[in-house]
Structure formats: structure tokens, C-alpha cells
Write a protein that holds these residues in place. Structure first.
Motif, PDB file in Angstrom:
ATOM      1  N   VAL A   1      18.904 -17.950  30.727  1.00 26.94           N
ATOM      2  CA  VAL A   1      18.218 -18.525  29.576  1.00 26.94           C
ATOM      3  C   VAL A   1      16.939 -19.191  30.064  1.00 26.94           C
ATOM      4  CG1 VAL A   1      18.347 -20.195  27.713  1.00 26.94           C
ATOM      5  CG2 VAL A   1      20.384 -18.904  28.351  1.00 26.94           C
ATOM      6  N   TYR A   2      15.790 -18.797  29.474  1.00 26.81           N
ATOM      7  CA  TYR A   2      14.498 -19.375  29.824  1.00 26.81           C
ATOM      8  C   TYR A   2      14.021 -20.233  28.644  1.00 26.81           C
ATOM      9  CZ  TYR A   2      14.624 -15.517  33.189  1.00 26.81           C
ATOM     10  OH  TYR A   2      14.990 -14.630  34.160  1.00 26.81           O
ATOM     11  N   THR A   3      13.844 -21.523  28.884  1.00 21.50           N
ATOM     12  CA  THR A   3      13.434 -22.439  27.831  1.00 21.50           C
ATOM     13  C   THR A   3      11.913 -22.591  27.821  1.00 21.50           C
ATOM     14  OG1 THR A   3      15.509 -23.655  28.007  1.00 21.50           O
ATOM     15  CG2 THR A   3      13.694 -24.752  26.887  1.00 21.50           C
ATOM     16  N   TYR A   4      11.323 -22.396  26.650  1.00 26.30           N
ATOM     17  CA  TYR A   4       9.883 -22.589  26.453  1.00 26.30           C
ATOM     18  C   TYR A   4       9.673 -23.959  25.821  1.00 26.30           C
ATOM     19  CZ  TYR A   4       8.523 -17.775  27.525  1.00 26.30           C
ATOM     20  OH  TYR A   4       8.266 -16.587  28.155  1.00 26.30           O
ATOM     21  N   ASP A   5       8.953 -24.836  26.539  1.00 26.81           N
ATOM     22  CA  ASP A   5       8.720 -26.202  26.060  1.00 26.81           C
ATOM     23  C   ASP A   5       7.352 -26.335  25.415  1.00 26.81           C
ATOM     24  OD1 ASP A   5      11.186 -27.112  26.990  1.00 26.81           O
ATOM     25  OD2 ASP A   5      10.378 -27.482  28.992  1.00 26.81           O
ATOM     26  N   ARG A   6       7.276 -27.247  24.468  1.00 23.75           N
ATOM     27  CA  ARG A   6       5.983 -27.612  23.887  1.00 23.75           C
ATOM     28  C   ARG A   6       5.227 -28.506  24.874  1.00 23.75           C
ATOM     29  NH1 ARG A   6       9.826 -28.562  19.760  1.00 23.75           N
ATOM     30  NH2 ARG A   6       9.735 -27.002  18.082  1.00 23.75           N
ATOM     31  N   ALA A   7       4.011 -28.886  24.505  1.00 18.68           N
ATOM     32  CA  ALA A   7       3.186 -29.713  25.394  1.00 18.68           C
ATOM     33  C   ALA A   7       3.851 -31.050  25.694  1.00 18.68           C
ATOM     34  CB  ALA A   7       1.810 -29.935  24.771  1.00 18.68           C
ATOM     35  N   ASP A   8       4.642 -31.572  24.727  1.00 22.16           N
ATOM     36  CA  ASP A   8       5.304 -32.857  24.946  1.00 22.16           C
ATOM     37  C   ASP A   8       6.637 -32.741  25.670  1.00 22.16           C
ATOM     38  OD1 ASP A   8       6.944 -31.718  23.066  1.00 22.16           O
ATOM     39  OD2 ASP A   8       6.591 -33.216  21.502  1.00 22.16           O
ATOM     40  N   GLY A   9       6.989 -31.516  26.069  1.00 23.53           N
ATOM     41  CA  GLY A   9       8.226 -31.313  26.809  1.00 23.53           C
ATOM     42  C   GLY A   9       9.425 -30.985  25.951  1.00 23.53           C
ATOM     43  N   SER A  10       9.300 -31.045  24.627  1.00 23.16           N
ATOM     44  CA  SER A  10      10.419 -30.696  23.746  1.00 23.16           C
ATOM     45  C   SER A  10      10.556 -29.182  23.667  1.00 23.16           C
ATOM     46  CB  SER A  10      10.196 -31.279  22.357  1.00 23.16           C
ATOM     47  OG  SER A  10       9.038 -30.720  21.762  1.00 23.16           O
ATOM     48  N   PRO A  11      11.782 -28.669  23.537  1.00 23.01           N
ATOM     49  CA  PRO A  11      11.976 -27.214  23.526  1.00 23.01           C
ATOM     50  C   PRO A  11      11.476 -26.575  22.238  1.00 23.01           C
ATOM     51  CG  PRO A  11      14.064 -28.337  23.160  1.00 23.01           C
ATOM     52  CD  PRO A  11      13.067 -29.403  23.493  1.00 23.01           C
ATOM     53  N   ALA A  12      10.670 -25.529  22.375  1.00 22.03           N
ATOM     54  CA  ALA A  12      10.198 -24.764  21.220  1.00 22.03           C
ATOM     55  C   ALA A  12      11.102 -23.571  20.957  1.00 22.03           C
ATOM     56  CB  ALA A  12       8.770 -24.284  21.444  1.00 22.03           C
ATOM     57  N   GLY A  13      11.634 -22.999  22.025  1.00 22.34           N
ATOM     58  CA  GLY A  13      12.497 -21.832  21.875  1.00 22.34           C
ATOM     59  C   GLY A  13      13.043 -21.392  23.214  1.00 22.34           C
ATOM     60  N   GLU A  14      13.825 -20.344  23.167  1.00 22.73           N
ATOM     61  CA  GLU A  14      14.434 -19.801  24.378  1.00 22.73           C
ATOM     62  C   GLU A  14      14.347 -18.282  24.377  1.00 22.73           C
ATOM     63  OE1 GLU A  14      17.860 -23.140  25.457  1.00 22.73           O
ATOM     64  OE2 GLU A  14      18.439 -21.268  24.454  1.00 22.73           O
ATOM     65  N   VAL A  15      14.214 -17.729  25.562  1.00 21.66           N
ATOM     66  CA  VAL A  15      14.347 -16.288  25.779  1.00 21.66           C
ATOM     67  C   VAL A  15      15.635 -16.083  26.554  1.00 21.66           C
ATOM     68  CG1 VAL A  15      13.409 -14.264  26.952  1.00 21.66           C
ATOM     69  CG2 VAL A  15      11.888 -15.809  25.708  1.00 21.66           C
ATOM     70  N   ILE A  16      16.516 -15.270  26.011  1.00 24.13           N
ATOM     71  CA  ILE A  16      17.799 -15.012  26.669  1.00 24.13           C
ATOM     72  C   ILE A  16      17.740 -13.630  27.301  1.00 24.13           C
ATOM     73  CG2 ILE A  16      20.268 -14.684  26.354  1.00 24.13           C
ATOM     74  CD1 ILE A  16      18.335 -16.842  23.951  1.00 24.13           C
ATOM     75  N   ARG A  17      17.959 -13.581  28.591  1.00 23.67           N
ATOM     76  CA  ARG A  17      17.915 -12.323  29.345  1.00 23.67           C
ATOM     77  C   ARG A  17      19.344 -11.841  29.589  1.00 23.67           C
ATOM     78  NH1 ARG A  17      14.409 -10.420  33.961  1.00 23.67           N
ATOM     79  NH2 ARG A  17      15.675  -9.040  35.252  1.00 23.67           N
ATOM     80  N   HIS A  18      19.621 -10.613  29.203  1.00 24.32           N
ATOM     81  CA  HIS A  18      20.911  -9.980  29.459  1.00 24.32           C
ATOM     82  C   HIS A  18      20.687  -8.872  30.493  1.00 24.32           C
ATOM     83  CE1 HIS A  18      22.474 -11.751  25.633  1.00 24.32           C
ATOM     84  NE2 HIS A  18      21.200 -11.587  25.274  1.00 24.32           N
TER      85      HIS A  18
END
Length: 338
Positions: free
Chosen positions: A1-18
């Protein structure tokens, strides 16, 4: 699971790799989900670059930022003490919104995958950075397809190879050979040029340092446009081949689907025929075989033999018919051939 954070460090979304391994290799797929007020939603998310807080910190410190193709390569770059980023959605999903987050960077190094989509992506990223960053380099792995392969093979970041016709600071003249050592003086190696940073380095999109120093503007312009023209032609040819392959693949898939439909129809018909035969044999067994004439008895034996491989009803009926025929006619029925 790769977490994409916003500029303030809060999570915007995730990319899940299978990823799964098979006897013939491995395969992978990805899906995204967005962070909302109500938790995770199985949708895409805002176009923020991967590792955005680290990227912004590197830009503020005037450190080089690497743009890779895929989160796995970003992590490989981080393991080599570099700041790197990418975008969600695949090679050609880079958008101007991603580039805007890199505004003000001194040097951005695009690490292209060694394939047609990778080179197309590098061109797209480079074009999006014009006017936003100070300097762009375009490089590729010395060994393997991508940065992960490059590092796994034991190479350093400085061993990445500039790509002629894509990297603005790499001449496109003759290759260096023992017979042509002078060509080496015209080259800009990754080992040296990737280390150079500073505000005095300006973006030279479509031309190279050697050309700017030793040729007039007309020659530079023509060389740049000709290189771009050849790239467009090659991409068109590649797309044409890819389209032809895709059409052939679709035709094969359609044929396979048609075969599957025909197979399903045949299996349904077979099941219906078996059910009819079992109903007939059950009816004969319930009434008894004594009143059957020779033709009717022969038909019953044929049904029982024919379906004995698939049907328990047929196998039981055949055993009873063999006994009846032996007692009635003194004949032994071969259960395999009837």
C-alpha cells in the motif's frame, strides 16, 4: 500500500499494489482509494505527487528531485538517499497539476523506463516542467528497465545514463569510440552532470549545452526540430504497431469468447440429453424389462452403455440389463462396447 499525502502530511489517497508470482513469471495490478471524511472510498483521489511533503522540503532546500515511473522506484531512490516522486494511475497519467507542485525546483531528473510508454512519459513530464523549474535532465537505467533494476544491479544514482534526443544537455552526435576519442569531450555524463545543482543552471529544452556553445542558433533550432520530428514519427509508428497488436489480441479474445459460448451451449445440450436418457432408463427399470421386444431392449442397452461414463443411473441400468439379457437370451453384453 502506497500512501499519497497532501502538503500538510494528511493522507489524500492510497495506491494498492497486487502482485503474484507464477511458474512463468509474475503479474501485477493496481487500484486506488481516496481518503474522505467518512473513511476510505474506492475511487481515485486528487492529483498530488507521491511523497509530496518530502518533495516540498527538497525544493525549499534547492535539492534535486527525481521523477520516477512508479512508487517502487521512488522507494528505491529513497533507499539511495535521494528525494523522488511519481504519480498515481500509470505512466501516462502525469498531469500539469503534478508539475505545478514542483514549481521552483532547481533541478528535476526524470528517470524514464526503457520502453515506448516510458519515453512518452518522459517527454510529457519534461514539457510540463518548462517554465516551472530551473533545469531538467532525462536519464534511464544502465542495466535493466527501471531505477529498481538499476540499483539492484549494483549501480549508483550517478551511473544513470542520459538519453540522447530526450535529455536537453546530452549531445546527439557520434558515439564515443576508441577511434573517435574526441567525441568524449562533447559528452555530458550522468555521473558528473547529475551532481551539478544551482540556480545558475537554466532549462534548455530542445537543445544541448555543446550545441549552444559551438553552433549557431539556426543549426540548433533545426537539429532540435528534426529530433522532435523523428520522435513524433517513431511514436506514431509504435502506436500503429501497438494498435495492430491490440486489434489482433481483441480478435483472438472475441474468438475465444465465441468458443466459450459455443462450449457452454454444447455443455447445456449434453446435460439435457443426459437427463432425458436417465429419465428413460429410470422409466424402463420401474416397468421392468420383460415386456420389451428385442429392438426396445437393444435401444435401452445402447443408452445405458453410451451414458455409463457420465451417469450413475446408466451404470446401474446397464448392470441390470446385462443380467436380464443373459437370463433371457444366454448372451453376455460387453459393458464397454455394448
Amino acid at each position: 500500500v502506497y500512501t499519497y499525502d497532501r502538503a500538510d502530511g494528511s493522507p489524500a489517497g492510497e495506491v494498492i499494489r497486487h502482485e503474484a508470482r507464477f511458474a512463468g513469471g509474475r503479474d501485477k495490478k493496481f487500484h486506488q482509494r481516496a481518503r474522505t471524511e467518512n473513511g476510505w472510498s474506492e475511487t481515485g483521489f486528487a492529483p498530488v505527487p507521491f511523497r509530496l511533503p518530502q518533495v516540498l522540503e527538497a525544493i525549499a532546500d534547492q535539492r534535486t528531485v527525481y521523477v520516477c515511473e512508479g512508487e517502487k522506484d521512488v522507494l528505491a531512490a529513497e533507499a539511495a538517499n535521494r528525494v523522488a516522486t511519481t504519480n498515481a494511475g500509470g505512466a501516462l497519467a502525469w498531469r500539469p497539476e503534478h508539475a505545478e507542485w514542483l514549481r521552483g525546483a532547481g533541478t528535476v531528473v526524470i528517470v524514464a523506463d526503457k520502453d515506448a510508454p516510458g519515453y512518452r512519459r518522459a517527454e510529457r513530464v519534461m514539457a510540463s516542467l518548462v517554465g516551472r523549474v530551473g533545469r531538467v535532465r532525462v536519464v534511464q537505467a544502465a542495466t535493466g528497465k527501471d531505477l529498481s533494476d538499476h540499483i539492484a544491479a549494483g549501480h549508483e544514482i550517478g551511473d544513470l545514463e542520459p538519453i540522447p534526443h530526450l535529455d536537453p544537455f546530452t549531445p546527439t552526435g557520434p558515439a564515443r569510440t576508441p577511434e573517435n576519442p574526441a567525441a568524449e569531450t562533447d559528452s555530458v555524463s550522468a555521473a558528473s552532470s547529475l551532481q551539478k545543482e544551482g540556480p545558475d543552471m537554466s532549462l534548455a529544452y530542445g537543445a544541448n549545452e555543446h550545441a549552444q556553445t559551438h553552433h549557431d542558433d539556426t543549426v540548433d533550432h533545426i537539429s532540435s526540430q528534426w529530433s522532435a520530428f523523428l520522435r513524433v514519427i517513431m511514436m506514431q509508428l509504435i502506436e500503429r504497431v501497438r494498435a495492430r497488436i491490440e486489434a489482433a489480441r481483441k480478435k483472438a479474445d472475441d474468438a475465444a469468447a465465441a468458443d466459450q459460448e459455443a462450449k457452454a451451449r454444447a455443455e447445456a445440450q449434453l446435460a439435457a440429453d443426459q437427463a432425458a436418457a436417465e429419465a428413460k432408463l429410470n422409466k424402463l427399470r420401474a416397468a421392468g424389462f420383460a415386456d420389451l421386444n428385442r429392438r426396445e431392449l437393444a435401444d435401452a442397452v445402447a443408452e445405458a452403455v453410451g451414458w455409463s461414463g457420465e451417469s450413475e443411473v446408466a451404470r446401474q441400468s446397464l448392470a441390470l440389463l446385462r443380467t436380464h439379457v443373459r437370463d433371457r437370451y444366454g448372451l453376455d453384453i460387453d459393458p464397454l462396447t455394448g
